[in-house]
Write a protein that holds these residues in place. Structure first.
Motif, PDB file in Angstrom:
ATOM      1  N   PRO A  31       0.839  -1.211   0.000  1.00  0.00           N
ATOM      2  CA  PRO A  31       0.000   0.000   0.000  1.00  0.00           C
ATOM      3  C   PRO A  31       0.872   1.259   0.000  1.00  0.00           C
ATOM      4  N   VAL A  32       0.583   2.190  -0.895  1.00  0.00           N
ATOM      5  CA  VAL A  32       1.365   3.420  -1.000  1.00  0.00           C
ATOM      6  C   VAL A  32       0.440   4.617  -1.137  1.00  0.00           C
ATOM      7  N   SER A  33       1.002   5.795  -0.904  1.00  0.00           N
ATOM      8  CA  SER A  33       0.289   7.057  -1.073  1.00  0.00           C
ATOM      9  C   SER A  33       1.139   7.992  -1.927  1.00  0.00           C
ATOM     10  N   HIS A  34       0.480   8.859  -2.695  1.00  0.00           N
ATOM     11  CA  HIS A  34       1.234   9.841  -3.471  1.00  0.00           C
ATOM     12  C   HIS A  34       1.442  11.129  -2.675  1.00  0.00           C
ATOM     13  N   LYS A  35       0.889  11.196  -1.454  1.00  0.00           N
ATOM     14  CA  LYS A  35       1.115  12.337  -0.567  1.00  0.00           C
ATOM     15  C   LYS A  35       2.303  11.998   0.331  1.00  0.00           C
ATOM     16  N   VAL A  36       3.480  12.414  -0.080  1.00  0.00           N
ATOM     17  CA  VAL A  36       4.718  12.027   0.590  1.00  0.00           C
ATOM     18  C   VAL A  36       4.998  12.959   1.771  1.00  0.00           C
ATOM     19  N   LEU A  37       5.390  12.363   2.911  1.00  0.00           N
ATOM     20  CA  LEU A  37       5.753  13.116   4.107  1.00  0.00           C
ATOM     21  C   LEU A  37       7.176  12.759   4.514  1.00  0.00           C
ATOM     22  N   PHE A  38       7.874  13.712   5.113  1.00  0.00           N
ATOM     23  CA  PHE A  38       9.220  13.472   5.636  1.00  0.00           C
ATOM     24  C   PHE A  38       9.176  13.804   7.128  1.00  0.00           C
ATOM     25  N   LYS A  39       9.193  12.741   7.935  1.00  0.00           N
ATOM     26  CA  LYS A  39       8.846  12.852   9.347  1.00  0.00           C
ATOM     27  C   LYS A  39      10.031  12.533  10.236  1.00  0.00           C
ATOM     28  N   SER A  40      10.220  13.375  11.257  1.00  0.00           N
ATOM     29  CA  SER A  40      11.258  13.136  12.253  1.00  0.00           C
ATOM     30  C   SER A  40      10.674  13.393  13.636  1.00  0.00           C
ATOM     31  N   ARG A  41      11.541  13.505  14.639  1.00  0.00           N
ATOM     32  CA  ARG A  41      11.070  13.641  16.022  1.00  0.00           C
ATOM     33  C   ARG A  41      10.313  14.953  16.238  1.00  0.00           C
ATOM     34  N   TYR A  42      10.809  16.030  15.655  1.00  0.00           N
ATOM     35  CA  TYR A  42      10.216  17.340  15.892  1.00  0.00           C
ATOM     36  C   TYR A  42       9.476  17.896  14.684  1.00  0.00           C
ATOM     37  N   ALA A  43       9.885  17.524  13.487  1.00  0.00           N
ATOM     38  CA  ALA A  43       9.380  18.176  12.288  1.00  0.00           C
ATOM     39  C   ALA A  43       8.834  17.175  11.278  1.00  0.00           C
ATOM     40  N   ILE A  44       7.780  17.598  10.573  1.00  0.00           N
ATOM     41  CA  ILE A  44       7.244  16.864   9.430  1.00  0.00           C
ATOM     42  C   ILE A  44       7.180  17.839   8.261  1.00  0.00           C
ATOM     43  N   VAL A  45       7.917  17.554   7.200  1.00  0.00           N
ATOM     44  CA  VAL A  45       7.884  18.393   5.999  1.00  0.00           C
ATOM     45  C   VAL A  45       6.878  17.787   5.028  1.00  0.00           C
ATOM     46  N   THR A  46       5.982  18.634   4.515  1.00  0.00           N
ATOM     47  CA  THR A  46       4.887  18.195   3.647  1.00  0.00           C
ATOM     48  C   THR A  46       5.010  18.884   2.286  1.00  0.00           C
ATOM     49  N   PRO A  47       5.660  18.260   1.315  1.00  0.00           N
ATOM     50  CA  PRO A  47       5.877  18.904   0.013  1.00  0.00           C
ATOM     51  C   PRO A  47       4.595  19.314  -0.699  1.00  0.00           C
ATOM     52  N   SER A  96      11.127  28.256   0.814  1.00  0.00           N
ATOM     53  CA  SER A  96      10.616  26.959   0.357  1.00  0.00           C
ATOM     54  C   SER A  96       9.104  27.018   0.188  1.00  0.00           C
ATOM     55  N   ALA A  97       8.611  26.350  -0.841  1.00  0.00           N
ATOM     56  CA  ALA A  97       7.168  26.277  -1.070  1.00  0.00           C
ATOM     57  C   ALA A  97       6.545  25.098  -0.335  1.00  0.00           C
ATOM     58  N   MET A  98       7.356  24.277   0.305  1.00  0.00           N
ATOM     59  CA  MET A  98       6.843  23.109   1.020  1.00  0.00           C
ATOM     60  C   MET A  98       6.272  23.506   2.380  1.00  0.00           C
ATOM     61  N   GLY A  99       5.435  22.638   2.919  1.00  0.00           N
ATOM     62  CA  GLY A  99       4.842  22.894   4.216  1.00  0.00           C
ATOM     63  C   GLY A  99       5.633  22.250   5.350  1.00  0.00           C
ATOM     64  N   LEU A 100       5.291  22.647   6.580  1.00  0.00           N
ATOM     65  CA  LEU A 100       5.974  22.125   7.767  1.00  0.00           C
ATOM     66  C   LEU A 100       4.979  22.001   8.907  1.00  0.00           C
ATOM     67  N   ILE A 101       5.077  20.904   9.634  1.00  0.00           N
ATOM     68  CA  ILE A 101       4.325  20.722  10.875  1.00  0.00           C
ATOM     69  C   ILE A 101       5.338  20.459  11.980  1.00  0.00           C
ATOM     70  N   LEU A 102       5.269  21.225  13.055  1.00  0.00           N
ATOM     71  CA  LEU A 102       6.112  20.959  14.215  1.00  0.00           C
ATOM     72  C   LEU A 102       5.314  20.113  15.204  1.00  0.00           C
ATOM     73  N   ARG A 103       5.874  18.967  15.575  1.00  0.00           N
ATOM     74  CA  ARG A 103       5.190  18.001  16.417  1.00  0.00           C
ATOM     75  C   ARG A 103       5.204  18.426  17.885  1.00  0.00           C
ATOM     76  N   SER A 104       4.409  17.759  18.695  1.00  0.00           N
ATOM     77  CA  SER A 104       4.278  18.130  20.106  1.00  0.00           C
ATOM     78  C   SER A 104       5.597  18.044  20.851  1.00  0.00           C
ATOM     79  N   ALA A 105       6.484  17.118  20.454  1.00  0.00           N
ATOM     80  CA  ALA A 105       7.771  16.961  21.133  1.00  0.00           C
ATOM     81  C   ALA A 105       8.647  18.195  21.007  1.00  0.00           C
ATOM     82  N   SER A 106       8.407  19.024  20.005  1.00  0.00           N
ATOM     83  CA  SER A 106       9.238  20.212  19.816  1.00  0.00           C
ATOM     84  C   SER A 106       9.037  21.237  20.928  1.00  0.00           C
TER      85      SER A 106
END
Length: 339
Positions: A93-109, A140-150
């Motif tokens: 199973p795959v998605s075309h909405k790619v996320l780049f996720k780490s401990r504090y940050a999620i980058v959403t292209p 950058s035109a990409m989005g960012l989400i800062l997670r609760s751990a930040s």
């Protein structure tokens, strides 16, 4: 033992991580030979599935299936990300909405904008983190989400995490290759433990820690379907071909309140029991007898427990026979398959 412990070890030669909470196994991650969730492929479209809005893709690890797509022809190149584990004999199973996720940050292209976790409520902290987000994503035109751990992290650590995820996202999305290829691997158990188990805990990295800290015994217990609910009550969590069946029993307690007590204990413990066993899909719970007026209390307890769970689960509701149903993402491989 009271408190939280994160243990990083190996099990049968595979990288593994265990989360123990007050001496009980709360979560378990074991590496496998299957493609890890989070892996990003450059994939080539193959056969569309008419009437279902999906399409099969060619990847280096075999066939993948992408849902909810329109206007994509055969032979096109797409960036897709593994979202879970395939059932036996089925495509990845795959998605075309790619996320780049780490401990504090999620980058959403594909989703521009700067956002913070809703659990961060302190206004001053939100302002500080938004300033870091603006600095880290400037230009950058990409989005960012800062997670609760930040919220509890050093500013330099958050900034470094944003920079690392942005660099990875830019490298992957700038790819202009043609054939099927793995562009980045998903995180293994040790990195996932650092990334997602962010609450304060004692971290043990010594080899053999699973044996010395009771993890192996807890894994042995998890291979049995029986889960103790206290006061003689229990539930049995069993995987069938069609669904996950959960049967709640009150044991020898024949009091009027026994059913409600056992069902509430089931609500609190079920998410961890499913996580540790790696079970997902349709879940049907055969609860102990209780008055209908107690159903709302059960739902509230289960909803609170699922809120702390990192596996997407939908509470589907009650059946005419009085069972309660869930639909749970297959985010893990079943423990029985891994071992």
């Amino acid at each position: 033992m009271k408190g939280r412990q994160i243990l990083l070890d190996h099990l049968d030669g595979r990288e593994a991580a265990a989360l123990m909470v007050d001496g009980r196994l709360d979560d378990l991650l074991i590496d496998s030979d299957a493609p890890r969730p989070g892996t990003v492929y450059r994939a080539v479209t193959d056969k569309p599935v008419k009437g279902q809005g999906g399409i099969f893709l060619k990847t280096p690890d075999g066939a993948a299936y992408l849902r909810g797509v329109k206007g994509i022809g055969q032979g096109e190149t797409l960036l897709v990300q593994v979202t879970g584990y395939a059932e036996p004999g089925k495509a990845i199973p795959v998605s075309h909405k790619v996320l780049f996720k780490s401990r504090y940050a999620i980058v959403t292209p594909d989703a521009p904008g700067l956002n913070l976790s809703r659990s961060i409520r302190d206004d001053d902290m939100r302002d500080e983190l938004l300033a870091l987000a603006h600095d880290g994503m400037e230009g950058s035109a990409m989005g960012l989400i800062l997670r609760s751990a930040s919220a509890g992290a050093a500013a330099d650590d958050v900034s470094e995490d944003i920079a690392a995820m942005r660099a990875l996202a830019e490298t992957v999305t700038d790819d202009n290759g043609t054939g099927p290829e793995t562009l980045t691997e998903g995180d293994g158990p040790h990195v996932l433990a650092w990334r997602d188990w962010a609450e304060t805990a004692d971290v043990v990295t010594k080899a053999g820690s699973f044996e010395t800290h009771g993890v192996l015994d807890a894994i042995d217990d998890a291979q049995s379907p029986r889960v103790s609910l206290g006061a003689g009550a229990s539930m049995y969590v069993e995987a069938t071909r069609a669904l996950i069946a959960v049967d709640v029993n009150t044991g020898a307690d024949g009091s009027f309140a026994a059913g409600s007590k056992a069902n509430l204990s089931c609500a609190r413990q079920l998410p961890a029991a499913l996580r540790v066993r790696g079970l997902g899909g349709q879940v049907t719970i055969d609860l102990a007898p209780m008055p209908k007026k107690e159903r709302k209390t059960f739902e509230a307890a289960l909803r609170a427990a699922l809120r702390k769970d990192d596996v997407d689960t939908v509470m589907a509701g009650w059946t005419p026979l009085g069972h309660f149903e869930l639909q749970r993402k297959r985010a893990r491989l079943p423990l029985a398959e891994v071992l």
